[in-house]
Design a protein around this motif. Structure first.
Motif, mmCIF file in Angstrom:
data_model
loop_
_atom_site.group_PDB
_atom_site.id
_atom_site.type_symbol
_atom_site.label_atom_id
_atom_site.label_comp_id
_atom_site.label_asym_id
_atom_site.label_seq_id
_atom_site.Cartn_x
_atom_site.Cartn_y
_atom_site.Cartn_z
ATOM 1 N N ASP A 40 -1.994 -35.964 14.557
ATOM 2 C CA ASP A 40 -1.626 -35.331 15.825
ATOM 3 C C ASP A 40 -0.108 -35.462 15.986
ATOM 4 N N VAL A 41 0.592 -34.319 15.929
ATOM 5 C CA VAL A 41 2.058 -34.308 15.983
ATOM 6 C C VAL A 41 2.503 -33.684 17.300
ATOM 7 N N SER A 42 3.297 -34.408 18.052
ATOM 8 C CA SER A 42 3.871 -33.893 19.294
ATOM 9 C C SER A 42 5.364 -34.161 19.289
ATOM 10 N N VAL A 43 6.088 -33.508 20.202
ATOM 11 C CA VAL A 43 7.542 -33.662 20.300
ATOM 12 C C VAL A 43 7.893 -34.105 21.714
ATOM 13 N N HIS A 44 8.770 -35.098 21.810
ATOM 14 C CA HIS A 44 9.149 -35.668 23.096
ATOM 15 C C HIS A 44 10.668 -35.738 23.196
ATOM 16 N N LEU A 45 11.191 -35.457 24.378
ATOM 17 C CA LEU A 45 12.620 -35.566 24.650
ATOM 18 C C LEU A 45 12.905 -36.950 25.202
ATOM 19 N N CYS A 46 13.746 -37.697 24.476
ATOM 20 C CA CYS A 46 14.022 -39.087 24.813
ATOM 21 C C CYS A 46 15.481 -39.233 25.224
ATOM 22 N N PRO A 47 15.776 -39.388 26.524
ATOM 23 C CA PRO A 47 17.165 -39.624 26.930
ATOM 24 C C PRO A 47 17.679 -40.934 26.340
ATOM 25 N N HIS A 101 13.233 -41.211 31.635
ATOM 26 C CA HIS A 101 11.868 -40.703 31.451
ATOM 27 C C HIS A 101 11.793 -39.711 30.296
ATOM 28 N N ARG A 102 10.780 -39.887 29.443
ATOM 29 C CA ARG A 102 10.558 -38.953 28.340
ATOM 30 C C ARG A 102 9.809 -37.718 28.840
ATOM 31 N N THR A 103 10.148 -36.579 28.240
ATOM 32 C CA THR A 103 9.480 -35.319 28.564
ATOM 33 C C THR A 103 8.821 -34.784 27.304
ATOM 34 N N GLU A 104 7.524 -34.508 27.382
ATOM 35 C CA GLU A 104 6.818 -33.963 26.225
ATOM 36 C C GLU A 104 6.967 -32.450 26.197
ATOM 37 N N ILE A 105 7.251 -31.905 25.014
ATOM 38 C CA ILE A 105 7.305 -30.459 24.823
ATOM 39 C C ILE A 105 5.872 -29.943 24.711
ATOM 40 N N ALA A 106 5.541 -28.949 25.523
ATOM 41 C CA ALA A 106 4.161 -28.466 25.612
ATOM 42 C C ALA A 106 4.003 -27.158 24.842
ATOM 43 N N TRP A 107 3.038 -27.137 23.922
ATOM 44 C CA TRP A 107 2.610 -25.873 23.323
ATOM 45 C C TRP A 107 1.139 -26.019 22.935
ATOM 46 N N ASP A 108 0.511 -24.943 22.539
ATOM 47 C CA ASP A 108 -0.901 -24.944 22.193
ATOM 48 C C ASP A 108 -1.074 -25.607 20.829
ATOM 49 N N ARG A 109 -1.188 -26.938 20.826
ATOM 50 C CA ARG A 109 -1.258 -27.655 19.558
ATOM 51 C C ARG A 109 -2.610 -27.501 18.883
ATOM 52 N N ASP A 110 -3.639 -27.094 19.620
ATOM 53 C CA ASP A 110 -4.926 -26.817 18.983
ATOM 54 C C ASP A 110 -4.824 -25.567 18.105
ATOM 55 N N THR A 134 11.622 -29.495 31.819
ATOM 56 C CA THR A 134 10.189 -29.580 32.106
ATOM 57 C C THR A 134 9.322 -29.716 30.872
ATOM 58 N N GLY A 135 9.846 -29.341 29.704
ATOM 59 C CA GLY A 135 9.044 -29.342 28.495
ATOM 60 C C GLY A 135 8.228 -28.081 28.296
ATOM 61 N N ALA A 136 8.280 -27.164 29.250
ATOM 62 C CA ALA A 136 7.535 -25.917 29.128
ATOM 63 C C ALA A 136 8.146 -25.031 28.045
ATOM 64 N N THR A 137 7.312 -24.246 27.368
ATOM 65 C CA THR A 137 7.784 -23.380 26.290
ATOM 66 C C THR A 137 7.331 -21.947 26.535
ATOM 67 N N ARG A 138 8.073 -21.020 25.930
ATOM 68 C CA ARG A 138 7.682 -19.614 25.919
ATOM 69 C C ARG A 138 7.979 -19.035 24.554
ATOM 70 N N THR A 139 7.172 -18.082 24.141
ATOM 71 C CA THR A 139 7.292 -17.482 22.823
ATOM 72 C C THR A 139 8.366 -16.408 22.823
ATOM 73 N N VAL A 140 9.307 -16.497 21.900
ATOM 74 C CA VAL A 140 10.352 -15.477 21.783
ATOM 75 C C VAL A 140 10.227 -14.679 20.490
ATOM 76 N N LEU A 146 9.209 -20.818 19.574
ATOM 77 C CA LEU A 146 9.135 -21.142 20.994
ATOM 78 C C LEU A 146 10.482 -21.653 21.474
ATOM 79 N N VAL A 147 10.853 -21.288 22.680
ATOM 80 C CA VAL A 147 12.023 -21.853 23.336
ATOM 81 C C VAL A 147 11.535 -22.795 24.431
ATOM 82 N N ALA A 148 12.050 -24.030 24.420
ATOM 83 C CA ALA A 148 11.594 -25.053 25.356
ATOM 84 C C ALA A 148 12.612 -25.272 26.464
ATOM 85 N N ASP A 149 12.121 -25.545 27.660
ATOM 86 C CA ASP A 149 12.957 -25.951 28.786
ATOM 87 C C ASP A 149 13.097 -27.464 28.736
ATOM 88 N N PRO A 150 14.289 -28.003 28.438
ATOM 89 C CA PRO A 150 14.425 -29.450 28.313
ATOM 90 C C PRO A 150 14.108 -30.206 29.605
#
Length: 503
Positions: A185-192, A197-206, A242-248, A236-240
């Motif tokens: 299970d691979v996820s990506v997190h933004l670590c200041p 506070h860490r922010t997880e990047i969200a995408w459809d990992r399934d 919120t961690g939300a992503t959108r497909t470009v 995907l482009v991520a919003d640092p």
């Protein structure tokens, strides 16, 4: 050229050995097929005035202007260090933890986990072995945040590997994602870096469980993700914040979408540079626009800036050569023209070209001022006596090597292929044929053939081996053998052998 860091001197200064490598570094070298010792990789700051590297599990930073090196005595062993863009800090991996240190050696953990199947900041096996992603963390352009992979191997099946040299030893337990079994299970997190506070990047990992690449520049944070069947890839482009992503950018192929090194860099906030198979060839895409011609199979993206993209490609008319091409708003231009295998390195507006040819060993780097770097590599003990036959993507591309002292009498044939996807062997490169020539000089006619599925031969050819990696591929080797015998009557078809590896 100036020597700025000598590994022998550096290790002597701290009484350490080059063989004291952490397991992660040994695995990285295996994934990259790295056989060298000493300094095998390094990171630069944005200004290219400092370099950070690990040596024997120790962390060093070298001032490239003064050639002064500093050993940072930090918790380790150190793996995959990367300087911050401003050169004031170094992030690195130690075991399963991600660390950060200043240049005085004041180090602290940035990310860890009490679960022993979880690691931070490293590439998982599938990413490194099959997707060519060898790292697991990336600095933000302003140096305040690190995007880090969190890899949980808990779902991965455990295999037990015994030591044939010591059968009585306890077998070693290894988590290995065999085909058809669960992946990590691979996820990506933004670590200041200030510990916030860490922010997880969200995408459809399934749906997209593979992370091909992550690129973070002034235009934004972009991730390239891939479905397990490899038929769908999205940028995907991520919003640092919120961690939300959108497909470009999205690409689908009923067979598979090829993995491409360097793909997914943004040149505008919603416009990535990618490659895609269009009109029979792999073409350079700027956003949704194909900007390279359909008679060139693009192999890799070397460098991306807002105004120039540098790539390597193979002309479909002759798969034995590779050239460097550059795209700008003015058009798509070929930057190299002599027969050979050309690559490039880019820094700002400066471009250096590396050229390998059939008549000289190794590769020659030509600098932007036109001078050529001297190669200090030892010259091979053999010189290929090789004849290339290109088929322009139709039928196998073949090289035949004969003994230098051949008297014209019958020779047994030795086929020496890789013969499969990604394993191109027939090209204008001296070093590709050294081992084959050694066998030829023992009294063989050696035949090296690239058949269907090898790179540079176009969309349909690459996909012709899907679901059948045996019949057509072997047919091409047989065809290459008989074609070679027609051109070289000294080949004895009653004595034929084959050697090889990998595919």
């Amino acid at each position: 050229e100036r020597l700025v860091a000598d590994p022998v001197e550096l290790l002597a200064g701290i009484a350490a050995g080059e063989t004291d490598l952490p397991p992660e570094e040994r695995a990285r070298r295996e994934r990259m097929r790295e056989g060298a010792a000493g300094i095998t990789g390094y990171s630069l700051d944005r200004a290219a005035t400092l370099a950070a590297f690990s040596l024997g599990g120790q962390l060093f930073v070298t001032d490239l202007m003064s050639a002064a090196s500093t050993h940072l005595d930090v918790p380790g062993p150190v793996f995959d260090p990367h300087l911050s863009p401003d050169g004031t800090q170094v992030a690195y991996v130690a075991g399963r933890e991600l660390w950060i240190t200043d240049l005085d050696g004041a180090a602290r953990r940035l990310a860890d986990d009490p679960v022993d199947t979880v690691s931070w900041g490293s590439a998982d096996f599938v990413a490194a072995e099959e997707l060519h992603r060898y790292r697991g963390f990336w600095w933000s352009p302003d140096g305040t945040v690190i995007a880090a992979c969190r890899v949980d191997d808990a779902p991965v099946h455990v295999w037990h590997i015994s030591d044939p040299a010591d059968p009585a030893a306890e077998p070693r337990a290894v988590r290995y994602p065999a085909a058809g079994t669960p992946n990590p299970d691979v996820s990506v997190h933004l670590c200041p870096i200030d510990g916030g506070h860490r922010t997880e990047i969200a995408w459809d990992r399934d749906r997209f469980e593979y992370l091909d690449a992550l690129h973070w520049n002034d235009h934004g944070l972009a991730l390239t993700v891939r479905s397990r069947d490899q038929r769908d890839v999205e940028v995907l482009v991520a919003d640092p914040a919120t961690g939300a992503t959108r497909t470009v950018r999205a690409d689908h192929d009923d067979a598979f979408v090829e993995v491409v090194i360097g793909s997914g860099v943004l040149v505008e906030p919603t416009r990535p540079v990618t490659l895609a198979d269009r009109d029979g060839a792999r073409r350079l895409m700027i956003g949704d626009d194909a900007v390279s011609p359909d008679h060139v199979q693009i192999r890799s993206i070397v460098d991306v800036s807002d105004t120039v993209v540098t790539v390597t490609g193979i002309p479909l008319a002759d798969t034995t050569v590779q050239h460097v091409f550059r795209w700008s708003p003015d058009g798509f231009h070929q930057a190299t023209d002599t027969p050979g295998v050309h690559t490039a390195a880019v820094g700002g507006d400066a471009v250096a070209f590396r050229t390998a040819t059939i008549d000289a060993p190794g590769g020659r780097w030509q600098l932007p001022n036109g001078s050529v770097l001297t190669s200090h590599a030892e010259r091979p003990l053999v010189t290929p006596n090789v004849r290339l036959t290109a088929h322009g993507g139709q039928g196998p591309t073949t090289a035949v090597l004969l003994p230098h002292d051949h008297d014209g009498g019958p020779l047994p044939a030795l086929l020496d292929p890789d013969g499969g996807p990604h394993g191109q062997r027939v090209a204008h490169s001296f070093n590709l044929f050294c081992a084959s020539q050694w066998f030829a000089d023992q009294g063989f006619a050696v035949i090296v053939a690239d058949g269907r599925g090898t790179p540079g031969r176009g969309h349909a050819d690459e996909r012709s081996i899907r679901d059948d990696l045996v019949d057509g591929v072997l047919d091409d080797q047989v065809q290459a053998l008989h074609q070679a015998a027609e051109r070289h009557p000294e080949i004895d078809l009653d004595r034929v052998a084959i050697r090889g590896w990998s595919f």
